[in-house]
Structures are given as structure tokens and as C-alpha cells.
Design a protein around this motif. Structure first.
Motif, mmCIF file in Angstrom:
data_model
loop_
_atom_site.group_PDB
_atom_site.id
_atom_site.type_symbol
_atom_site.label_atom_id
_atom_site.label_comp_id
_atom_site.label_asym_id
_atom_site.label_seq_id
_atom_site.Cartn_x
_atom_site.Cartn_y
_atom_site.Cartn_z
ATOM 1 N N ILE A 177 0.840 -1.204 0.000
ATOM 2 C CA ILE A 177 0.000 0.000 0.000
ATOM 3 C C ILE A 177 0.872 1.250 0.000
ATOM 4 O O ILE A 177 0.616 2.215 -0.736
ATOM 5 C CB ILE A 177 -0.939 0.003 1.228
ATOM 6 N N VAL A 178 1.919 1.246 0.823
ATOM 7 C CA VAL A 178 2.832 2.394 0.889
ATOM 8 C C VAL A 178 3.519 2.603 -0.463
ATOM 9 O O VAL A 178 3.657 3.735 -0.937
ATOM 10 C CB VAL A 178 3.885 2.189 1.995
ATOM 11 N N LEU A 179 3.939 1.510 -1.092
ATOM 12 C CA LEU A 179 4.586 1.598 -2.396
ATOM 13 C C LEU A 179 3.644 2.185 -3.444
ATOM 14 O O LEU A 179 4.037 3.075 -4.220
ATOM 15 C CB LEU A 179 5.049 0.202 -2.848
ATOM 16 N N ILE A 180 2.405 1.728 -3.444
ATOM 17 C CA ILE A 180 1.420 2.234 -4.408
ATOM 18 C C ILE A 180 1.124 3.710 -4.148
ATOM 19 O O ILE A 180 1.049 4.533 -5.073
ATOM 20 C CB ILE A 180 0.115 1.413 -4.342
ATOM 21 N N LYS A 181 0.967 4.070 -2.870
ATOM 22 C CA LYS A 181 0.695 5.458 -2.510
ATOM 23 C C LYS A 181 1.825 6.386 -2.960
ATOM 24 O O LYS A 181 1.585 7.505 -3.429
ATOM 25 C CB LYS A 181 0.519 5.593 -0.991
ATOM 26 N N SER A 182 3.050 5.914 -2.797
ATOM 27 C CA SER A 182 4.222 6.744 -3.072
ATOM 28 C C SER A 182 4.551 6.847 -4.552
ATOM 29 O O SER A 182 5.357 7.693 -4.949
ATOM 30 C CB SER A 182 5.443 6.189 -2.321
ATOM 31 N N THR A 183 3.948 5.987 -5.360
ATOM 32 C CA THR A 183 4.281 5.974 -6.793
ATOM 33 C C THR A 183 3.091 6.411 -7.645
ATOM 34 O O THR A 183 3.011 7.557 -8.078
ATOM 35 C CB THR A 183 4.761 4.575 -7.218
ATOM 36 N N ILE A 184 2.159 5.513 -7.876
ATOM 37 C CA ILE A 184 1.052 5.820 -8.790
ATOM 38 C C ILE A 184 -0.200 6.310 -8.067
ATOM 39 O O ILE A 184 -1.182 6.698 -8.699
ATOM 40 C CB ILE A 184 0.701 4.593 -9.653
ATOM 41 N N GLY A 185 -0.175 6.272 -6.734
ATOM 42 C CA GLY A 185 -1.324 6.747 -5.975
ATOM 43 C C GLY A 185 -2.364 5.659 -5.749
ATOM 44 O O GLY A 185 -2.547 4.783 -6.605
ATOM 45 N N LEU A 186 -3.030 5.720 -4.620
ATOM 46 C CA LEU A 186 -4.028 4.709 -4.269
ATOM 47 C C LEU A 186 -5.411 5.182 -4.682
ATOM 48 O O LEU A 186 -5.991 6.086 -4.079
ATOM 49 C CB LEU A 186 -3.982 4.427 -2.759
ATOM 50 N N THR A 187 -5.955 4.571 -5.734
ATOM 51 C CA THR A 187 -7.286 4.913 -6.241
ATOM 52 C C THR A 187 -8.110 3.629 -6.332
ATOM 53 O O THR A 187 -7.650 2.546 -5.964
ATOM 54 C CB THR A 187 -7.181 5.557 -7.640
ATOM 55 N N ASN A 188 -9.322 3.756 -6.832
ATOM 56 C CA ASN A 188 -10.173 2.578 -6.997
ATOM 57 C C ASN A 188 -9.538 1.563 -7.944
ATOM 58 O O ASN A 188 -9.618 0.351 -7.730
ATOM 59 C CB ASN A 188 -11.550 2.993 -7.527
ATOM 60 N N LYS A 189 -8.899 2.059 -9.010
ATOM 61 C CA LYS A 189 -8.272 1.168 -9.977
ATOM 62 C C LYS A 189 -7.018 0.508 -9.407
ATOM 63 O O LYS A 189 -6.791 -0.691 -9.593
ATOM 64 C CB LYS A 189 -7.937 1.932 -11.255
ATOM 65 N N THR A 190 -6.198 1.304 -8.726
ATOM 66 C CA THR A 190 -4.946 0.752 -8.196
ATOM 67 C C THR A 190 -5.170 -0.118 -6.963
ATOM 68 O O THR A 190 -4.294 -0.878 -6.576
ATOM 69 C CB THR A 190 -3.955 1.882 -7.847
ATOM 70 N N LEU A 192 -7.212 -2.570 -6.848
ATOM 71 C CA LEU A 192 -7.227 -3.936 -7.375
ATOM 72 C C LEU A 192 -5.804 -4.456 -7.570
ATOM 73 O O LEU A 192 -5.512 -5.615 -7.251
ATOM 74 C CB LEU A 192 -7.987 -3.976 -8.707
ATOM 75 N N ILE A 193 -4.925 -3.598 -8.085
ATOM 76 C CA ILE A 193 -3.515 -3.971 -8.243
ATOM 77 C C ILE A 193 -2.893 -4.278 -6.894
ATOM 78 O O ILE A 193 -2.133 -5.241 -6.742
ATOM 79 C CB ILE A 193 -2.736 -2.836 -8.945
ATOM 80 N N THR A 194 -3.244 -3.476 -5.903
ATOM 81 C CA THR A 194 -2.736 -3.675 -4.544
ATOM 82 C C THR A 194 -3.146 -5.030 -3.996
ATOM 83 O O THR A 194 -2.340 -5.759 -3.405
ATOM 84 C CB THR A 194 -3.248 -2.558 -3.610
ATOM 85 N N LEU A 195 -4.414 -5.384 -4.189
ATOM 86 C CA LEU A 195 -4.917 -6.675 -3.719
ATOM 87 C C LEU A 195 -4.218 -7.840 -4.420
ATOM 88 O O LEU A 195 -3.817 -8.818 -3.776
ATOM 89 C CB LEU A 195 -6.429 -6.762 -3.952
ATOM 90 N N THR A 198 -0.671 -8.128 -3.142
ATOM 91 C CA THR A 198 -0.657 -8.621 -1.765
ATOM 92 C C THR A 198 -0.837 -10.135 -1.728
ATOM 93 O O THR A 198 -0.091 -10.847 -1.049
ATOM 94 C CB THR A 198 -1.775 -7.940 -0.942
ATOM 95 N N PHE A 199 -1.827 -10.632 -2.453
ATOM 96 C CA PHE A 199 -2.074 -12.075 -2.474
ATOM 97 C C PHE A 199 -0.944 -12.822 -3.175
ATOM 98 O O PHE A 199 -0.587 -13.939 -2.780
ATOM 99 C CB PHE A 199 -3.407 -12.380 -3.160
ATOM 100 N N LEU A 200 -0.362 -12.201 -4.197
ATOM 101 C CA LEU A 200 0.731 -12.849 -4.916
ATOM 102 C C LEU A 200 1.955 -13.030 -4.029
ATOM 103 O O LEU A 200 2.511 -14.130 -3.921
ATOM 104 C CB LEU A 200 1.097 -12.005 -6.155
#
Length: 205
Positions: A177-190, A192-195, A198-200
Motif C-alpha cells: 500500500i505504501v509503495l502504491i501510494k508513493s508511486t502511482i497513488g491509491l485509487t479505486n483502480k490501483t 485492485l492492483i494492490t490486492l 498482496t495475495f501474490l
């Protein structure tokens, strides 16, 4: 550090739980060295005493202190131990068929826990009441699972899969989550990428 102002961008914030667990599992056996010769009733009251003291620390301290320090979170561990002793006593006095059809309690507890968890959207929204409710309902869920017929969904392969990998998911979710926030931003679309990430990573670790 854990008490800094930029907690939401610290990828190691959630690793505090490792330290809390390690300290508890070191101290808990030492406590039992002193009370091992006591009967179950005395041990049960010892656990209630330790749980009450820790809970008092938790409720009377600032949020950051209550959230991170092991002395203030130990009541949750002791609560689990108390549930274990209650389950033993309950089963010893139960009928020949202790797995009664009390699945409604499990369903209600599970729904309440999910509702509370998803309501705590931001890290800063930690509060004492929700934590108390979650621990209490989880205890009810565990107790009833061992003494009543659990609902079918708790035996579902998906939930079993999540349960087996829950701690790995917990450890990976926040750094991602921190990585996504710091790079492309945490949105509705991202999200899903985060999830997916995380599972991977939890599956690979």
C-alpha cells in the motif's frame, strides 16, 4: 519510527506486531512457571487479573501508546487464553453432543467484525471501543466454533485459504500500500492492483 508523524508512508509500520508477539510468547511461559502448580481455577483468575491490568493500561493511555506497546496489547492475548480455558470448562460440562446448532452467533459475530474492520478506513481512526468490540466478537466466534456447529461459510475453502495465509497477507499488505501510494497513488483502480500484489507475495512467501 512508529511514533513519527508520517506513519502512513512507513512501510514497516505493521511489523510492530512481530515484536509484540515475540515478547508475549517469551513472557507468557515464564508466568506459567510460577502458576503451573495451581489448579485451573486459580490459573483462570490469574489470567483475568493480567488481562484486566493490561486492559486498564490500554484504555487510559494515548492512542499511539495503546496501539503499539506490548503491555497495552497483552490483554488481547490473555483474552484468547481465557477463551481457551472457558472452552475447556464448557465442553467438560456440556452434553454428549456439544456441537449444538448455535451457528447464528457465529454469523452475527463474523458480520460485525467485517463491518467494524471495513469502517476503519484510515490508520488514524484507531479507537478503543472498536478494538474492544472486535476482540470480544472474535472471542465469541472462536468459543462458539469449538462448542457449536460452525456455519458452512467458515468451512469454505476460500476462507480456509485466507485463514492459512492471513498473517502473510497482513505482513505484505502495508508495504505494498505504501509503495502504491508513493508511486502511482491509491485509487479505486490501483486498489485492485494492490490486492493482487498482496495475495501474490503472500502466496510466494
Amino acid at each position: 519510527g512508529y511514533f513519527g508523524s508520517q506513519l502512513e508512508f512507513n512501510p514497516f509500520t505493521n511489523t510492530w506486531s512481530l515484536g509484540v508477539e515475540e515478547q508475549f510468547y517469551l513472557i507468557y511461559p515464564i508466568i506459567f512457571l510460577f502458576i503451573r502448580n495451581k489448579n485451573l481455577k486459580h490459573i483462570f483468575f490469574f489470567l483475568i487479573g493480567f488481562c484486566s491490568i493490561s486492559l486498564l493500561f490500554f484504555l487510559t493511555s494515548p492512542p499511539n501508546t495503546s496501539y503499539f506497546l506490548p503491555t497495552h496489547r497483552a490483554w488481547e492475548f490473555f483474552g484468547g487464553c481465557i477463551v481457551y480455558f472457558l472452552a475447556i470448562k464448557y465442553m467438560s460440562y456440556s452434553s454428549k453432543d456439544p456441537k449444538r446448532k448455535n451457528w447464528k452467533v457465529n454469523v452475527i459475530s463474523f458480520i460485525c467484525i467485517l463491518t467494524i474492520c471495513f469502517s476503519l478506513i484510515k490508520f488514524s481512526e484507531f479507537n478503543y471501543l472498536s478494538n474492544l468490540i472486535i476482540v470480544f466478537l472474535t472471542s465469541v466466534l472462536i468459543f462458539n466454533y469449538h462448542n457449536c456447529s460452525p456455519p458452512i461459510f467458515l468451512s469454505n475453502k476460500f476462507f480456509i485459504y485466507i485463514g492459512k495465509r492471513s498473517y502473510s497477507i497482513y505482513l505484505w499488505h502495508w508495504p505494498i500500500i505504501v509503495l502504491i501510494k508513493s508511486t502511482i497513488g491509491l485509487t479505486n483502480k490501483t486498489t485492485l492492483i494492490t490486492l493482487i500484489l498482496t495475495f501474490l507475495f503472500s502466496e510466494l512467501s
